[in-house]
Design a protein around this motif. Sequence first.
Motif, PDB file in Angstrom:
ATOM      1  N   LYS A 110      95.886  52.678  -3.927  1.00  0.00           N
ATOM      2  CA  LYS A 110      94.570  53.332  -3.837  1.00  0.00           C
ATOM      3  C   LYS A 110      94.135  53.550  -2.391  1.00  0.00           C
ATOM      4  CE  LYS A 110      92.677  51.452  -8.115  1.00  0.00           C
ATOM      5  NZ  LYS A 110      91.788  50.443  -8.670  1.00  0.00           N
ATOM      6  N   LYS A 111      94.465  52.627  -1.518  1.00  0.00           N
ATOM      7  CA  LYS A 111      93.994  52.663  -0.124  1.00  0.00           C
ATOM      8  C   LYS A 111      95.155  52.801   0.855  1.00  0.00           C
ATOM      9  CE  LYS A 111      89.721  52.120  -1.293  1.00  0.00           C
ATOM     10  NZ  LYS A 111      88.804  53.240  -1.144  1.00  0.00           N
ATOM     11  N   LEU A 112      96.183  53.514   0.453  1.00  0.00           N
ATOM     12  CA  LEU A 112      97.430  53.574   1.198  1.00  0.00           C
ATOM     13  C   LEU A 112      97.247  54.010   2.652  1.00  0.00           C
ATOM     14  CD1 LEU A 112     100.457  53.162   1.024  1.00  0.00           C
ATOM     15  CD2 LEU A 112     100.681  55.529   0.283  1.00  0.00           C
ATOM     16  N   GLN A 113      96.560  55.126   2.882  1.00  0.00           N
ATOM     17  CA  GLN A 113      96.426  55.640   4.249  1.00  0.00           C
ATOM     18  C   GLN A 113      95.628  54.697   5.134  1.00  0.00           C
ATOM     19  OE1 GLN A 113      95.656  59.645   5.381  1.00  0.00           O
ATOM     20  NE2 GLN A 113      96.238  60.428   3.369  1.00  0.00           N
ATOM     21  N   LEU A 114      94.502  54.203   4.617  1.00  0.00           N
ATOM     22  CA  LEU A 114      93.679  53.306   5.430  1.00  0.00           C
ATOM     23  C   LEU A 114      94.403  51.991   5.701  1.00  0.00           C
ATOM     24  CD1 LEU A 114      90.104  53.875   3.974  1.00  0.00           C
ATOM     25  CD2 LEU A 114      90.966  54.564   6.215  1.00  0.00           C
ATOM     26  N   GLU A 119      97.435  48.424   9.372  1.00  0.00           N
ATOM     27  CA  GLU A 119      98.686  47.741   9.703  1.00  0.00           C
ATOM     28  C   GLU A 119      99.252  48.151  11.063  1.00  0.00           C
ATOM     29  OE1 GLU A 119     100.353  46.846   5.221  1.00  0.00           O
ATOM     30  OE2 GLU A 119     101.066  48.624   6.287  1.00  0.00           O
ATOM     31  N   GLU A 120      98.799  49.265  11.594  1.00  0.00           N
ATOM     32  CA  GLU A 120      99.292  49.698  12.902  1.00  0.00           C
ATOM     33  C   GLU A 120      98.904  48.735  14.011  1.00  0.00           C
ATOM     34  OE1 GLU A 120      98.285  53.741  13.823  1.00  0.00           O
ATOM     35  OE2 GLU A 120      99.206  54.483  11.997  1.00  0.00           O
ATOM     36  N   GLY A 121      97.950  47.853  13.754  1.00  0.00           N
ATOM     37  CA  GLY A 121      97.570  46.938  14.829  1.00  0.00           C
ATOM     38  C   GLY A 121      96.759  45.751  14.380  1.00  0.00           C
ATOM     39  N   ALA A 122      95.587  46.012  13.849  1.00  0.00           N
ATOM     40  CA  ALA A 122      94.639  44.931  13.594  1.00  0.00           C
ATOM     41  C   ALA A 122      95.063  43.986  12.487  1.00  0.00           C
ATOM     42  CB  ALA A 122      93.263  45.516  13.266  1.00  0.00           C
ATOM     43  N   LEU A 123      95.911  44.417  11.564  1.00  0.00           N
ATOM     44  CA  LEU A 123      96.267  43.560  10.430  1.00  0.00           C
ATOM     45  C   LEU A 123      96.958  42.286  10.877  1.00  0.00           C
ATOM     46  CD1 LEU A 123      96.280  43.312   7.339  1.00  0.00           C
ATOM     47  CD2 LEU A 123      98.549  44.302   7.352  1.00  0.00           C
ATOM     48  N   ALA A 163     108.033  43.032   3.764  1.00  0.00           N
ATOM     49  CA  ALA A 163     108.619  43.970   2.795  1.00  0.00           C
ATOM     50  C   ALA A 163     107.543  44.776   2.066  1.00  0.00           C
ATOM     51  CB  ALA A 163     109.476  43.209   1.782  1.00  0.00           C
ATOM     52  N   LEU A 164     106.335  44.245   1.979  1.00  0.00           N
ATOM     53  CA  LEU A 164     105.246  44.919   1.279  1.00  0.00           C
ATOM     54  C   LEU A 164     104.414  45.821   2.188  1.00  0.00           C
ATOM     55  CD1 LEU A 164     104.011  41.974  -0.968  1.00  0.00           C
ATOM     56  CD2 LEU A 164     105.334  43.963  -1.691  1.00  0.00           C
ATOM     57  N   ARG A 165     104.760  45.896   3.459  1.00  0.00           N
ATOM     58  CA  ARG A 165     103.996  46.743   4.387  1.00  0.00           C
ATOM     59  C   ARG A 165     104.047  48.207   3.952  1.00  0.00           C
ATOM     60  NH1 ARG A 165     102.559  45.322   9.803  1.00  0.00           N
ATOM     61  NH2 ARG A 165     102.929  47.504  10.255  1.00  0.00           N
ATOM     62  N   SER A 166     103.098  48.955   4.417  1.00  0.00           N
ATOM     63  CA  SER A 166     102.978  50.366   4.043  1.00  0.00           C
ATOM     64  C   SER A 166     104.220  51.171   4.374  1.00  0.00           C
ATOM     65  CB  SER A 166     101.768  50.996   4.742  1.00  0.00           C
ATOM     66  OG  SER A 166     100.586  50.397   4.315  1.00  0.00           O
TER      67      SER A 166
END
Length: 195
Positions: A110-114, A119-123, A163-166
């Motif tokens: 549902k929130k794939l793009q966000l 995940e590009e940094g803050a996660l 493995a579960l990352r976008s």
Amino acid sequence: MKSREETKVRQERRDAAENRQRILDAAIKLFAQQGVKQVSMNQIALEAQIGSGTLYRRYKNKSELCLDLIKDNILLLFEDIDRYLEQHQTATPRQRLKGVLSLFMRFREKKLQLLAGVEEGALENSHFKFNLQEIVVQLLAEMNRDEHTEANTVFKADMLLVALRSDSYIFQRDVRGYSSESFLEQIFLTFFPER
């Protein structure tokens, strides 16, 4: 009677709140039109009609902005996970882990793009990742006790979350053709083969 200083502070707070909302509205609009990855912070500042300095004072990067946009959804996800775990206390740790990961995969879809933007940094340092890892580690520790194994639960949880990352999920979905359900099945076969 209010002092000039109190009035000034209140005005600054109101301006900050208005700027935040303008940033969020601009980001939502641009992300919907172009996708999260394609939108730059400068485009968001222009769309919000604020200076880039104002934007960067509030958000160091696009990851932080994406996290702010989905934080309420993340709270709801963890409420769903807590409720699921409460309702399935008698299930095996393996079954509960699969249920938790199913909830996460639905959220991811549902929130794939966000979430990819986060995940590009803050996660990496976010409360979100810590909470999810904590739940996974706990369930893996229960699995180890039940199955009499001594696997390193923290390492296994880290590898599972990678493995579960976008980027991994999107590749498996778009290139390999896995649905979110079949992706999760393959994850389980790989990480938790039946004995």
